[in-house]
Write a protein that holds these residues in place. Structure first.
Motif, PDB file in Angstrom:
ATOM      1  N   GLU A   1       0.832  -1.560   0.280  1.00 53.63           N
ATOM      2  CA  GLU A   1       0.392   0.054  -0.240  1.00 53.63           C
ATOM      3  C   GLU A   1       0.756   0.773  -0.264  1.00 53.63           C
ATOM      4  N   SER A   2       1.983   1.290  -0.089  1.00 51.21           N
ATOM      5  CA  SER A   2       3.035   2.398  -0.110  1.00 51.21           C
ATOM      6  C   SER A   2       2.819   3.369  -1.069  1.00 51.21           C
ATOM      7  N   MET A   3       1.901   3.343  -2.303  1.00 55.24           N
ATOM      8  CA  MET A   3       1.064   3.969  -3.201  1.00 55.24           C
ATOM      9  C   MET A   3       0.077   4.760  -3.165  1.00 55.24           C
ATOM     10  N   LEU A   4      -0.323   4.287  -2.069  1.00 53.45           N
ATOM     11  CA  LEU A   4      -2.035   4.949  -2.564  1.00 53.45           C
ATOM     12  C   LEU A   4      -1.586   6.205  -2.467  1.00 53.45           C
ATOM     13  N   PRO A   5      -2.726   6.697  -3.116  1.00 51.77           N
ATOM     14  CA  PRO A   5      -4.246   6.203  -3.439  1.00 51.77           C
ATOM     15  C   PRO A   5      -3.775   6.078  -5.036  1.00 51.77           C
ATOM     16  N   THR A   6      -2.441   6.563  -5.231  1.00 53.29           N
ATOM     17  CA  THR A   6      -2.332   6.083  -6.407  1.00 53.29           C
ATOM     18  C   THR A   6      -2.831   4.513  -7.313  1.00 53.29           C
ATOM     19  N   LEU A   7      -1.863   3.819  -7.054  1.00 57.03           N
ATOM     20  CA  LEU A   7      -1.838   2.345  -6.443  1.00 57.03           C
ATOM     21  C   LEU A   7      -2.178   1.422  -5.705  1.00 57.03           C
ATOM     22  N   ARG A   8      -3.159   0.650  -6.446  1.00 56.07           N
ATOM     23  CA  ARG A   8      -3.698  -0.513  -5.386  1.00 56.07           C
ATOM     24  C   ARG A   8      -2.537  -1.560  -5.255  1.00 56.07           C
ATOM     25  N   ILE A   9      -2.932  -2.342  -4.359  1.00 49.75           N
ATOM     26  CA  ILE A   9      -2.875  -3.830  -4.019  1.00 49.75           C
ATOM     27  C   ILE A   9      -3.323  -4.291  -5.048  1.00 49.75           C
ATOM     28  N   ASN A  10      -2.360  -5.490  -5.975  1.00 50.36           N
ATOM     29  CA  ASN A  10      -2.944  -5.818  -6.887  1.00 50.36           C
ATOM     30  C   ASN A  10      -2.870  -4.912  -8.660  1.00 50.36           C
TER      31      ASN A  10
END
Length: 200
Positions: A55-64
Motif C-alpha cells: 500500500e506504499s503508493m496509495l491512493p495512486t496504485l493499489r495492491i494487485n
C-alpha cells in the motif's frame, strides 16, 4: 429414368490433413523458440509487467494493480519529478531489500536540495503541491542535496512507505524503468497521471 447424380471432384477441404514430417516439427520448434526468445528480449530490454504488492503508493496504485514498465525511454528522456519508477533500492536499504524491486515516485532530481518539514516537501526552498498523497508526511527529513546521477523517491502513502526518507537516494543505474500504463483492473485501465509542478 432418373438422371444419375452429378459427380464432383473431391474438395481440398475434405482431404485428411497431411501427416507431420520431421521438417514440420523442426519448423514448429524454431517458431516456438523464436517466440520465446522474442518475449524474453522484450521483457528484458523493452517492457515488462509488474504488480503492486503493498500500500506504499496509495491512493495512486493499489495492491494487485498490474502495470507495464517502460525500460527504454528513460535512457533517452531524463526522469522528471512526478515519474513513477521501478528500481532496486541501494544497499543501505538492507541486503534483503536491495535485491527486491520497489516502486515509488521521483521527488528530488540530481543537484536539488530537498527537505521535508511542516507536513510539506520543499525543493530548493519551494514547497511542492502534491494532490496525489494519501496523507501529508508526519516526519522531518533533510535538507539534503540529491547526488549526481541519483534521485530521491518517496511513496505517495508518505507515512507508510519504506522509501528514500529511510535509506537515502537511488542511483540511476539501479532504476529498472518507468511505470507507463495500468492494464489491470480493467475499470482503471490507462496511463498514470503525471502531476504538473511549479518550478522550484
Amino acid at each position: 429414368m432418373a438422371n444419375p447424380a452429378p459427380s464432383y471432384p473431391p474438395s481440398d477441404d475434405l482431404q485428411p490433413p497431411p501427416k507431420p514430417t520431421a521438417d514440420s516439427w523442426v519448423d514448429a520448434a524454431k517458431t516456438i523458440g523464436f517466440s520465446v526468445l522474442l518475449a524474453l528480449g522484450i521483457r528484458t530490454f523493452i517492457a515488462e509487467p509488474r504488480y503492486i504488492p503493498s500500500e506504499s503508493m496509495l491512493p495512486t496504485l493499489r495492491i494487485n494493480d498490474r502495470l507495464i514498465i517502460d525500460k527504454v525511454t528513460y535512457h533517452f528522456n531524463p526522469l522528471t519529478r512526478g515519474d513513477i519508477v521501478v528500481f532496486h533500492p541501494p544497499e543501505s536499504s538492507g541486503q534483503e531489500f536491495a535485491r527486491e524491486a520497489f516502486i515509488k515516485r521521483v521527488i528530488g532530481l540530481p543537484g536539488e536540495i530537498v527537505e521535508v518539514r511542516n507536513s510539506r516537501v520543499y525543493v530548493n526552498g519551494v514547497p511542492l503541491t502534491e494532490n496525489y498523497l494519501e496523507a501529508t508526511p508526519d516526519y522531518q527529513w533533510g535538507p539534503q542535496v540529491v547526488p549526481e546521477n541519483s534521485y530521491l523517491v518517496l511513496g505517495d502513502n508518505r507515512n507508510d512507505s519504506y522509501d528514500g526518507h529511510y535509506w537515502g537516494f537511488v542511483p540511476k543505474d539501479r532504476i529498472i524503468g518507468r511505470a507507463a500504463v495500468r492494464f489491470w483492473p480493467l475499470r482503471r485501465l490507462g496511463g498514470l497521471d503525471h502531476p504538473v509542478y511549479a518550478q522550484p
